[in-house]
Design an enzyme around this catalytic site. Structure first.
Site, mmCIF file in Angstrom:
data_model
loop_
_atom_site.group_PDB
_atom_site.id
_atom_site.type_symbol
_atom_site.label_atom_id
_atom_site.label_comp_id
_atom_site.label_asym_id
_atom_site.label_seq_id
_atom_site.Cartn_x
_atom_site.Cartn_y
_atom_site.Cartn_z
ATOM 1 N N MET A 1 -55.574 37.105 -2.102
ATOM 2 C CA MET A 1 -56.346 37.303 -3.314
ATOM 3 C C MET A 1 -56.778 35.983 -3.921
ATOM 4 S SD MET A 1 -54.309 40.272 -5.331
ATOM 5 C CE MET A 1 -52.725 39.452 -5.384
ATOM 6 N N CYS A 2 -55.852 35.062 -3.941
ATOM 7 C CA CYS A 2 -56.021 33.882 -4.788
ATOM 8 C C CYS A 2 -56.458 32.686 -3.963
ATOM 9 C CB CYS A 2 -54.684 33.593 -5.436
ATOM 10 S SG CYS A 2 -54.590 32.063 -6.313
ATOM 11 N N GLN A 3 -57.259 31.852 -4.551
ATOM 12 C CA GLN A 3 -57.702 30.676 -3.819
ATOM 13 C C GLN A 3 -57.347 29.362 -4.483
ATOM 14 O OE1 GLN A 3 -61.800 30.738 -2.655
ATOM 15 N NE2 GLN A 3 -61.185 31.786 -0.790
#
Lengths: 280, 280
Positions: A1-3
């Site tokens: 999900m996260c970058q």
């Protein structure tokens, strides 16, 4: 999900707990399998660890977790390639020297048709829109200021250049010179400021918890910024759409936000990213 | 004994064997206990691993050995502090971007009373004479050439600036942009070019041997450059005093040397270094 993952603190702090959840999103609980990078400021020195292997299985990421590097400013990035080959040269964060300081930048987004002319002071080495945007930002700062201006002037100039750049597309980014960390949200960015009394935190991506009261002093203040909240039992704050924030010493010192602030839901943010061809 | 290690090859090669001997000189078989750094070019990307802990016992150095990073150009440095605090920001190699390429530099020596004015394009972040010399070199190149000149012109300009800088003291250094590696000797630098037929090599600092014929192809060509020879059963060549050499694709492509060439004995080299306050 996260970058994107960032940390700004008033005392050197290790990021192992946050990084543990974050790295799992790099190829295990999510599909960001195109490399990762993390930059730690130690004073004004930078330690940059990068790998074009998936973060979840990278030996470089193992080192980050084992070594427990303490830092006052950290920027980390997990990459899902949109523009530019999967290669070390295209791996965030990027580093340049400006005014005798190292500046570190990582970007989550996609700037389409952004093709600035070659810079006099800064030029990209790789082929990403992100490195190009970073070089453009620094080029503009250096063109306007021969020497580093006061922090407020600097922040408002960064805000101006950011407003120009975000016309080209999704521009969630983090930027640090070791003294402060600037975060900009086009869509999704969340932060939490941890300070005394410290409590317990539980990772969203894994069955891991930490009791911060056992590893901190009452004076510690730590801001953690991420694309999506990393823990499931704490209250994360969201940045508004097109909000620019400067953290220093673990707190927000400057904000630039269109009034009234508008917020994007996680669903909307993910939809925008998909449409732009950016994996969130 | 040794402080600088470089490698330039015509095919990506791991430096583990040479690094094994080299790192022992960082705090175990010698007294270079003030940190180390190693830069690997992967194409035009750079992976920089540094530590302010002694190289012999550093977990970052462990990673270098375990990960077996393959690279066409490598520069490594073990530090015994002469100027500037022991801190990450003062740890070689240093990296800057020039003409859209990363340039990497490491220095063994001591430049006294070298205090150039602030650069327009490049400025040091830390407090070493070495980073100052690197920035000065890049500044001069950038001032003279808006765009990268032909390789011969570049080399001879580097030779000119080097001749200016070595007036300030000991200036053994290595410089690379990923395409070539330039080495300059004020006192001691040795190199070996390994190519088919490959043989066996035995480390000087440790009871370790390698049979290169088992790990190479007949087309491989690898130049290794170091302050002192790393192996005891091969014929290393010495750079002359004030000689500047450019390696590319594992061979020497350009040389700049005062005629007739003069060579320094290891004893003399160590004596000069001691007098200059530089540990070799």
């Amino acid at each position: 999900m996260c970058q994107l993952l960032g940390m700004d603190c008033n005392t050197p702090t290790d990021i192992v707990f946050s990084f543990e959840g974050f790295r799992l999103r790099g190829g295990l609980t999510d599909n960001h399998a195109d490399g990762f990078g993390i930059a730690f400021f130690e004073g004004h020195g930078v330690r940059l660890l990068q790998d074009d292997k998936p973060c979840a299985s990278s030996p470089v990421a193992d080192l980050v977790q084992q070594y427990k590097i303490k830092s006052e400013n950290v920027i980390a990035h997990i990459r899902k390639a949109t523009q530019g080959q999967v290669h070390l040269v295209n791996t965030h964060p990027f580093v340049r020297e400006l005014w005798g300081e190292y500046w570190v930048f990582a970007h989550n987004g996609n700037l389409r048709r952004f093709k600035p002319a070659g810079g006099e002071y800064f030029n990209p080495v790789g082929t990403t829109d992100s490195e190009q945007a970073f070089c453009y930002l620094l080029e503009q700062l250096r063109q306007r200021f021969r020497h580093k201006p006061a922090r407020e002037v600097l922040f408002h100039t960064v805000a101006e250049i950011t407003a120009e750049l975000r016309q080209y597309g999704l521009f969630n980014y983090m930027l640090s010179n070791g003294d402060w960390l600037i975060a900009h949200a086009s869509t999704l960015l969340f932060y939490i400021i941890r300070q005394a009394p410290f409590g317990k935190a539980v990772l969203t991506d894994e069955d891991v918890a930490i009791d911060f009261s056992a590893v901190t002093t009452p004076h510690d203040r730590v801001a953690v910024i991420a694309t999506l909240p990393l823990t499931c039992n704490e209250q994360w704050q969201q940045l508004a759409i097109n909000e620019l924030v400067m953290f220093s010493q673990g707190e927000i010192v400057l904000r630039d936000c269109i009034q009234p602030p508008q917020y994007m839901s996680v669903q909307e943010g993910l939809a925008v990213a998909r449409k732009a061809g950016v994996s969130m």
